[in-house]
Design a protein around this motif. Structure first.
Motif, PDB file in Angstrom:
ATOM      1  N   LYS A 123       1.663  -8.800   9.363  1.00  0.00           N
ATOM      2  CA  LYS A 123       3.093  -7.985   9.900  1.00  0.00           C
ATOM      3  C   LYS A 123       3.460  -7.337   9.324  1.00  0.00           C
ATOM      4  N   MET A 124       2.769  -6.749   8.307  1.00  0.00           N
ATOM      5  CA  MET A 124       3.256  -5.539   7.249  1.00  0.00           C
ATOM      6  C   MET A 124       2.437  -4.658   8.300  1.00  0.00           C
ATOM      7  N   ALA A 125       1.641  -4.517   8.473  1.00  0.00           N
ATOM      8  CA  ALA A 125       0.634  -3.741   9.361  1.00  0.00           C
ATOM      9  C   ALA A 125       2.063  -2.975  10.402  1.00  0.00           C
ATOM     10  N   GLN A 126       2.994  -3.795  10.577  1.00  0.00           N
ATOM     11  CA  GLN A 126       3.580  -3.328  11.430  1.00  0.00           C
ATOM     12  C   GLN A 126       4.897  -2.632  11.526  1.00  0.00           C
ATOM     13  N   VAL A 127       4.850  -3.133   9.952  1.00  0.00           N
ATOM     14  CA  VAL A 127       6.375  -1.714   9.422  1.00  0.00           C
ATOM     15  C   VAL A 127       5.723  -0.781   9.185  1.00  0.00           C
ATOM     16  N   ASP A 128       6.618   0.950   9.796  1.00  0.00           N
ATOM     17  CA  ASP A 128       5.828   2.446   9.669  1.00  0.00           C
ATOM     18  C   ASP A 128       6.389   2.626   8.569  1.00  0.00           C
ATOM     19  N   VAL A 129       4.954   3.775   8.441  1.00  0.00           N
ATOM     20  CA  VAL A 129       5.846   3.596   6.421  1.00  0.00           C
ATOM     21  C   VAL A 129       7.122   4.777   6.783  1.00  0.00           C
ATOM     22  N   GLY A 130       7.724   4.773   6.124  1.00  0.00           N
ATOM     23  CA  GLY A 130       9.215   5.916   5.525  1.00  0.00           C
ATOM     24  C   GLY A 130      10.159   5.527   6.726  1.00  0.00           C
ATOM     25  N   LEU A 136      13.490  -9.630   4.515  1.00  0.00           N
ATOM     26  CA  LEU A 136      13.743 -10.939   5.085  1.00  0.00           C
ATOM     27  C   LEU A 136      13.805 -10.981   6.403  1.00  0.00           C
ATOM     28  N   ASP A 137      13.756 -10.240   7.310  1.00  0.00           N
ATOM     29  CA  ASP A 137      12.549  -9.929   8.775  1.00  0.00           C
ATOM     30  C   ASP A 137      11.696 -10.174   8.578  1.00  0.00           C
ATOM     31  N   VAL A 138      10.834  -9.253   7.436  1.00  0.00           N
ATOM     32  CA  VAL A 138       8.933  -9.333   7.146  1.00  0.00           C
ATOM     33  C   VAL A 138       9.021 -10.792   7.075  1.00  0.00           C
ATOM     34  N   THR A 139       9.884 -10.910   6.083  1.00  0.00           N
ATOM     35  CA  THR A 139       8.950 -12.544   5.311  1.00  0.00           C
ATOM     36  C   THR A 139       9.024 -13.436   6.168  1.00  0.00           C
ATOM     37  N   GLN A 140      10.666 -13.295   6.850  1.00  0.00           N
ATOM     38  CA  GLN A 140      10.297 -14.116   7.887  1.00  0.00           C
ATOM     39  C   GLN A 140       9.537 -14.613   9.085  1.00  0.00           C
ATOM     40  N   ARG A 141       8.815 -13.315   9.903  1.00  0.00           N
ATOM     41  CA  ARG A 141       7.963 -13.266  10.682  1.00  0.00           C
ATOM     42  C   ARG A 141       6.503 -13.941   9.889  1.00  0.00           C
ATOM     43  N   ALA A 401       0.983 -11.198  -3.533  1.00  0.00           N
ATOM     44  CA  ALA A 401      -0.101  -9.971  -4.301  1.00  0.00           C
ATOM     45  C   ALA A 401      -0.700  -9.530  -2.884  1.00  0.00           C
ATOM     46  N   THR A 402      -0.844 -10.239  -2.150  1.00  0.00           N
ATOM     47  CA  THR A 402      -1.811  -9.256  -0.052  1.00  0.00           C
ATOM     48  C   THR A 402      -0.840  -8.054  -0.708  1.00  0.00           C
ATOM     49  N   ILE A 403       0.380  -7.998   0.007  1.00  0.00           N
ATOM     50  CA  ILE A 403       1.204  -6.652   0.241  1.00  0.00           C
ATOM     51  C   ILE A 403       1.283  -5.970  -1.106  1.00  0.00           C
ATOM     52  N   LEU A 404       1.702  -6.415  -2.293  1.00  0.00           N
ATOM     53  CA  LEU A 404       1.849  -5.397  -3.093  1.00  0.00           C
ATOM     54  C   LEU A 404       0.281  -4.169  -3.265  1.00  0.00           C
ATOM     55  N   ARG A 405      -0.709  -5.161  -2.829  1.00  0.00           N
ATOM     56  CA  ARG A 405      -2.208  -4.725  -3.281  1.00  0.00           C
ATOM     57  C   ARG A 405      -2.215  -2.887  -2.059  1.00  0.00           C
ATOM     58  N   ARG A 406      -1.839  -3.566  -1.446  1.00  0.00           N
ATOM     59  CA  ARG A 406      -2.113  -2.208  -0.060  1.00  0.00           C
ATOM     60  C   ARG A 406      -0.811  -1.576   0.557  1.00  0.00           C
ATOM     61  N   PRO A 428      19.735 -13.434   1.164  1.00  0.00           N
ATOM     62  CA  PRO A 428      20.233 -12.495   0.507  1.00  0.00           C
ATOM     63  C   PRO A 428      21.493 -12.086   1.847  1.00  0.00           C
ATOM     64  N   ARG A 429      22.612 -11.475   1.706  1.00  0.00           N
ATOM     65  CA  ARG A 429      23.376 -10.385   1.972  1.00  0.00           C
ATOM     66  C   ARG A 429      22.609  -9.324   2.425  1.00  0.00           C
ATOM     67  N   GLY A 430      22.232  -8.990   4.032  1.00  0.00           N
ATOM     68  CA  GLY A 430      22.539  -8.127   4.713  1.00  0.00           C
ATOM     69  C   GLY A 430      20.317  -7.369   5.192  1.00  0.00           C
ATOM     70  N   GLY A 431      19.825  -8.695   4.317  1.00  0.00           N
ATOM     71  CA  GLY A 431      18.219  -9.020   4.951  1.00  0.00           C
ATOM     72  C   GLY A 431      17.339  -7.905   3.247  1.00  0.00           C
ATOM     73  N   ILE A 432      17.894  -7.619   2.926  1.00  0.00           N
ATOM     74  CA  ILE A 432      17.415  -6.441   1.568  1.00  0.00           C
ATOM     75  C   ILE A 432      16.685  -5.269   2.476  1.00  0.00           C
ATOM     76  N   PRO A 433      17.488  -3.937   2.635  1.00  0.00           N
ATOM     77  CA  PRO A 433      16.345  -3.000   2.859  1.00  0.00           C
ATOM     78  C   PRO A 433      15.801  -2.482   2.229  1.00  0.00           C
ATOM     79  N   MET A 434      14.730  -2.039   2.388  1.00  0.00           N
ATOM     80  CA  MET A 434      13.646  -1.371   1.711  1.00  0.00           C
ATOM     81  C   MET A 434      12.413  -0.422   2.641  1.00  0.00           C
ATOM     82  N   VAL A 435      11.613   0.496   2.039  1.00  0.00           N
ATOM     83  CA  VAL A 435      10.952   1.423   3.358  1.00  0.00           C
ATOM     84  C   VAL A 435      10.105   1.283   2.655  1.00  0.00           C
ATOM     85  N   VAL A 436       9.077   1.772   3.076  1.00  0.00           N
ATOM     86  CA  VAL A 436       7.271   1.842   2.116  1.00  0.00           C
ATOM     87  C   VAL A 436       7.314   2.726   2.426  1.00  0.00           C
TER      88      VAL A 436
END
Length: 441
Positions: A123-130, A136-141, A401-406, A428-436
């Motif tokens: 699932k994290m591989a499907q998130v584009d860098v930048g 929350l969308d990713v953790t739900q998937r 730990a799996t996600i933070l390794r990479r 969390p309101r807004g689902g916690i916006p982040m970027v790789v």
């Protein structure tokens, strides 16, 4: 003793809607500050005693399970059904727990660890860098696919896709009005929130029945949770019927998907908000080498206390309710038969004598002292403690730990993220916006 706990005779309408439509902690804190702990209010048209007092929790959790019935099963039926282990009591509750418990023990967890790590990577591989995304969308998937593969035992890609869509539609159909006002559960000619919810329930049930038919027709039922339920027998020799199995699967799905996904999202939020904490966790993971096994990730001590601190602040089990079958003595008060007791993690986990600076995220508190089962209750306690507690803790640690390794992650936005109501749960309101920021090989 016949004294009732102190408190207002009625919960004001404003407080009622605040507790139902927003996180209830602020309302409970104000009432506890004014009346003490425990306190008693009229809530959902009947008296309810709330407590976050460790000694009161000791009395509740060490009492015989026969002292209490479950309250609120009708309110949460849209999620858990009528026969899930979450809403039943008595001897059938005991037998169902005995059937389900082995699926959440150590040997089963070790077998599931590889699946948890693989799904997190996928699932994290499907998130584009930048590119901005909502954590929350990713953790739900992630948690949804883990539950589909581990609990339902599904491996066929097409069926997983169909089941995923059915579950998401069921979750989207859980309008808050269905929980606050059971009278709103009317089909109304095929329109409205209840009609949508029932269509979603039927669609998911059809997929699960298909899976059950294929299992029964095969040579082996399987060792996953679905297989265990199909093979299980009650004390009288009877098997679980399909309706019971469907309710159990739906209940476990919600608890293991939505609740776990929310806690995971909060963990990534705090790791980004507290750079020193994030760096310490990242170093602990790196020290394991290039290809650590899931059991090694799950055994990391500092990662564990980070998860515990998030569970303290955002417990997945919020104020579970019990009904006293007979008058129940509680710290010098008598709870009359038929009245409701709610063990409040929100009150307990914010007690400054137990948790100095309770609103602050500080994982080290769990390294400095050991908390009893009456001082820390993110999964409830006693005979009704969450069956999947060990599974959830294992999953939190392996996935983080799996996600933070990479992946190097950065939080978007400078404003604190608010805790908000999400149908039956909080998140969390807004689902916690982040970027790789970057992805390591």
């Amino acid at each position: 003793m016949n004294a009732l706990p102190p408190g207002p005779r009625w919960l004001r309408p404003l407080n009622f809607f605040q507790a139902g439509l927003t996180p209830p902690a602020p309302v409970l804190a104000r009432l506890a500050a004014r009346y003490g702990d425990p306190f008693r209010v009229s809530y959902f048209s009947r008296p309810v005693t709330f407590t976050g007092n460790p000694e009161a929790l000791r009395a509740i959790y060490t009492a015989s399970p026969d002292c209490f019935d479950v309250w609120g099963g009708g309110f949460i039926e849209p999620v858990f059904g009528a026969t899930s282990v979450v809403v039943i009591s008595g001897d059938r509750h005991r037998q169902d727990r005995n059937i389900l418990a082995p699926a959440f023990t150590g040997p089963a967890l070790r077998a599931d660890g590889e699946t948890m790590a693989a799904v997190a990577e996928e699932k994290m591989a499907q998130v584009d860098v930048g590119q901005p995304f909502r954590m929350l969308d990713v953790t739900q998937r992630i948690t949804l696919d883990i539950m589909i593969r581990v609990v339902f035992g599904m491996q066929d890609a097409a069926r997983i896709t169909r089941t995923r869509a059915a579950v998401l539609e069921l979750i989207e159909s859980l309008h808050v009005i269905l929980f606050l006002f059971p009278s709103a559960r009317r089909v109304l000619g095929g329109h409205g929130p209840w009609a949508r919810n029932q269509r979603a329930v039927d669609a998911l049930s059809a997929l699960l029945r298909e899976q059950m038919r294929e299992r029964r027709a095969s040579a082996a039922l399987g060792a996953d949770l679905l297989g265990r339920m199909l093979a299980a027998r009650y004390d009288d020799g009877a098997a679980m019927d399909d309706a019971q199995i469907l309710d159990q699967l739906r209940g476990l799905l919600f608890a293991g998907h939505e609740a776990t996904a929310t806690v995971l999202a909060w963990i990534f939020y705090w790791l980004a908000c507290e750079p020193a904490v994030g760096a310490r966790v990242a170093q602990e993971i790196a020290d394991l080498g290039p290809a650590p096994a899931p059991e090694a990730l799950a055994a990391l001590p500092y990662l564990e206390v980070v998860c515990k601190e998030c569970l303290r602040l955002y417990p997945p089990v919020v104020d579970p309710a019990r009904v006293a079958r007979a008058p129940f003595e509680l710290l010098g008060y008598t709870i009359p038969a038929g009245e409701v007791l709610r063990a409040s993690s929100a009150l307990l986990h914010s007690r400054p004598e137990l948790y100095p600076e309770p609103g602050r995220f500080r994982p080290e508190r769990f390294l400095e002292r050991k908390y009893s089962p009456f001082e820390y209750i993110p999964f409830g306690g006693g005979a009704r403690r969450c069956l999947g507690a060990a599974f959830a803790m294992y999953e939190l640690k392996v996935v983080v730990a799996t996600i933070l390794r990479r992946h190097s992650l950065r939080l978007l936005g400078a404003q604190p993220v608010a805790h908000a109501r999400r149908a039956l749960s909080l998140g969390p309101r807004g689902g916690i916006p982040m970027v790789v920021q970057r992805r390591r090989a």
